[in-house]
Write an enzyme that holds these catalytic residues in place. Structure first.
Site, mmCIF file in Angstrom:
data_model
loop_
_atom_site.group_PDB
_atom_site.id
_atom_site.type_symbol
_atom_site.label_atom_id
_atom_site.label_comp_id
_atom_site.label_asym_id
_atom_site.label_seq_id
_atom_site.Cartn_x
_atom_site.Cartn_y
_atom_site.Cartn_z
ATOM 1 N N ASP A 54 -36.345 60.596 59.061
ATOM 2 C CA ASP A 54 -36.591 61.656 60.055
ATOM 3 C C ASP A 54 -37.426 62.798 59.486
ATOM 4 O O ASP A 54 -37.334 63.125 58.307
ATOM 5 C CB ASP A 54 -35.243 62.195 60.558
ATOM 6 C CG ASP A 54 -35.411 63.067 61.792
ATOM 7 O OD1 ASP A 54 -36.343 62.812 62.585
ATOM 8 O OD2 ASP A 54 -34.604 63.995 61.966
ATOM 9 N N HIS A 91 -46.266 60.105 60.970
ATOM 10 C CA HIS A 91 -45.705 58.748 60.960
ATOM 11 C C HIS A 91 -46.438 57.865 59.936
ATOM 12 O O HIS A 91 -45.823 57.046 59.269
ATOM 13 C CB HIS A 91 -45.773 58.128 62.355
ATOM 14 C CG HIS A 91 -44.922 58.837 63.363
ATOM 15 N ND1 HIS A 91 -43.595 59.130 63.130
ATOM 16 C CD2 HIS A 91 -45.200 59.336 64.604
ATOM 17 C CE1 HIS A 91 -43.093 59.770 64.193
ATOM 18 N NE2 HIS A 91 -44.055 59.910 65.085
ATOM 19 N N LEU A 111 -34.313 42.913 46.687
ATOM 20 C CA LEU A 111 -33.766 43.794 47.730
ATOM 21 C C LEU A 111 -33.751 43.127 49.106
ATOM 22 O O LEU A 111 -34.735 42.488 49.492
ATOM 23 C CB LEU A 111 -34.645 45.059 47.805
ATOM 24 C CG LEU A 111 -34.294 46.070 48.891
ATOM 25 C CD1 LEU A 111 -33.028 46.828 48.522
ATOM 26 C CD2 LEU A 111 -35.451 47.045 49.101
HETATM 27 C C1 IPE Z 1 -33.586 59.251 64.544
HETATM 28 O O1 IPE Z 1 -34.452 60.330 64.568
HETATM 29 C C2 IPE Z 1 -34.339 57.976 64.800
HETATM 30 C C3 IPE Z 1 -35.233 57.552 63.734
HETATM 31 C C4 IPE Z 1 -35.480 58.199 62.626
HETATM 32 C C5 IPE Z 1 -35.884 56.301 63.948
HETATM 33 P P1 IPE Z 1 -34.697 61.168 65.906
HETATM 34 O O2 IPE Z 1 -35.673 62.211 65.565
HETATM 35 O O3 IPE Z 1 -35.037 60.260 67.013
HETATM 36 O O4 IPE Z 1 -33.254 61.768 66.170
HETATM 37 P P2 IPE Z 1 -32.806 63.051 67.014
HETATM 38 O O5 IPE Z 1 -33.548 62.982 68.319
HETATM 39 O O6 IPE Z 1 -33.189 64.253 66.217
HETATM 40 O O7 IPE Z 1 -31.329 62.910 67.136
HETATM 41 C C1 IPE Z 2 -38.820 60.201 62.567
HETATM 42 O O1 IPE Z 2 -39.547 61.370 62.586
HETATM 43 C C2 IPE Z 2 -39.588 59.009 63.035
HETATM 44 C C3 IPE Z 2 -39.153 58.484 64.340
HETATM 45 C C4 IPE Z 2 -38.159 58.905 65.040
HETATM 46 C C5 IPE Z 2 -39.959 57.408 64.894
HETATM 47 P P1 IPE Z 2 -39.641 62.257 63.901
HETATM 48 O O2 IPE Z 2 -40.813 61.787 64.686
HETATM 49 O O3 IPE Z 2 -38.362 62.271 64.621
HETATM 50 O O4 IPE Z 2 -39.953 63.656 63.274
HETATM 51 P P2 IPE Z 2 -39.373 65.052 63.752
HETATM 52 O O5 IPE Z 2 -37.884 64.937 63.685
HETATM 53 O O6 IPE Z 2 -39.863 65.300 65.127
HETATM 54 O O7 IPE Z 2 -39.905 66.017 62.752
HETATM 55 MG MG MG Z 3 -36.717 63.467 64.478
#
Ligand code: IPE
Ligand code: IPE
Ligand code: MG
Length: 240
Positions: free
Chosen positions: A20, A37, A130
């Site tokens: 995240d 990403h 792994l």
């Molecule tokens: C969790 O992150 C999902 C992934 C990292 C794939 P999100 O960014 O979607 O989670 P929330 O919305 O903060 O709970």
């Molecule tokens: C996690 O990073 C990746 C996915 C959920 C696909 P985010 O895209 O949620 O990044 P933030 O949380 O908005 O910074």
């Molecule tokens: Mg996120």
């Protein structure tokens, strides 16, 4: 509890990680979220290789949740393109002796991605290093609902006796069947929640949070997490 010396440290068998913070990483730099990403995907490859190198047996990473479809179509298609590139490159994992597997409902994913996933799994099936699981269109609650449906159908068809449904029977219907539960769940990015990841499997996992955003997540953070894990006392409800 005394901190164990690093040479005596116990390695977690299974590390789960919620990748995240990609969007915030990009925003901080004035870049589009897709750039976060892309850099996040690089961090992921690096972390998978590092875990393999130090002898971690299982790494399970959350790449795209069932809730992430709520995002704008441009962001979703950027993520799918990164996943495509990653999958085309997946033969490198075979070269690293990493066994790849995907968790989640594939029905909603584009067909070419589903084919590439199958090829990556088949191509790395006999790797002995792994075991890397990547959760794509994964949701912990959805996984449990799907497992309940399978068991209900088996009971209806007389294949199983509902009285005999136990934790092993339910766990055996999950995407993670056959894997040990994660010892630690790491969440970088500052949020302190599990966001529908491995709902069943993390019942007794040690939770470790980092403020660092996922694209900046590095092997040193894995080392820190292993250090923190070694300071935890796992009791599973008992008294030690
Ligand atoms: C969790 O992150 C999902 C992934 C990292 C794939 P999100 O960014 O979607 O989670 P929330 O919305 O903060 O709970
Ligand atoms: C996690 O990073 C990746 C996915 C959920 C696909 P985010 O895209 O949620 O990044 P933030 O949380 O908005 O910074
Ligand atoms: Mg996120």
């Amino acid at each position: 509890m005394l901190k164990k010396k690093s040479e005596n440290r116990v390695l977690p068998v299974h590390i789960a990680v919620i990748m995240d913070g990609n969007g915030r990483w990009a925003k901080k730099r004035g870049l589009p979220r897709s750039a976060g990403h892309s850099v996040g995907a690089r961090a992921f490859k690096n972390i998978a290789r590092y875990c393999n190198k130090i002898g971690i047996k299982y790494l399970t990473a959350y790449a795209f949740s069932t809730e992430n479809w709520k995002r704008p179509p441009e962001e979703i298609s950027a993520i799918m393109n990164i996943l495509r590139d990653y999958l085309k490159d997946a033969k490198n994992f075979k070269a690293d002796n990493i066994q790849v597997k995907f968790l989640g409902d594939r029905a909603r994913l584009p067909e070419d991605i589903r084919i590439l996933m199958k090829e990556a799994e088949e191509g790395s099936a006999d790797a002995t290093g792994l075991k890397l699981s990547i959760a794509v269109n994964y949701g912990g609650r959805g996984e449990l609902v799907a497992a309940a449906k399978i068991l209900a159908k088996k009971a209806k068809d007389g294949v199983i006796d509902p009285e005999n449904i136990d934790e092993a029977a339910l766990g055996g219907q999950l995407y993670t069947a056959g894997q040990p539960d994660p010892d630690i769940l790491i969440r970088p990015g500052g949020e302190k929640r599990v966001s529908n990841f491995l709902t069943w499997q993390t019942a007794y996992s040690e939770l470790i949070f980092f403020d660092v955003l996922w694209p900046d997540f590095a092997p040193k953070h894995i080392e820190q997490a292993i250090g923190l894990y070694n300071e935890r006392e796992r009791r599973y409800g008992a008294i030690v």
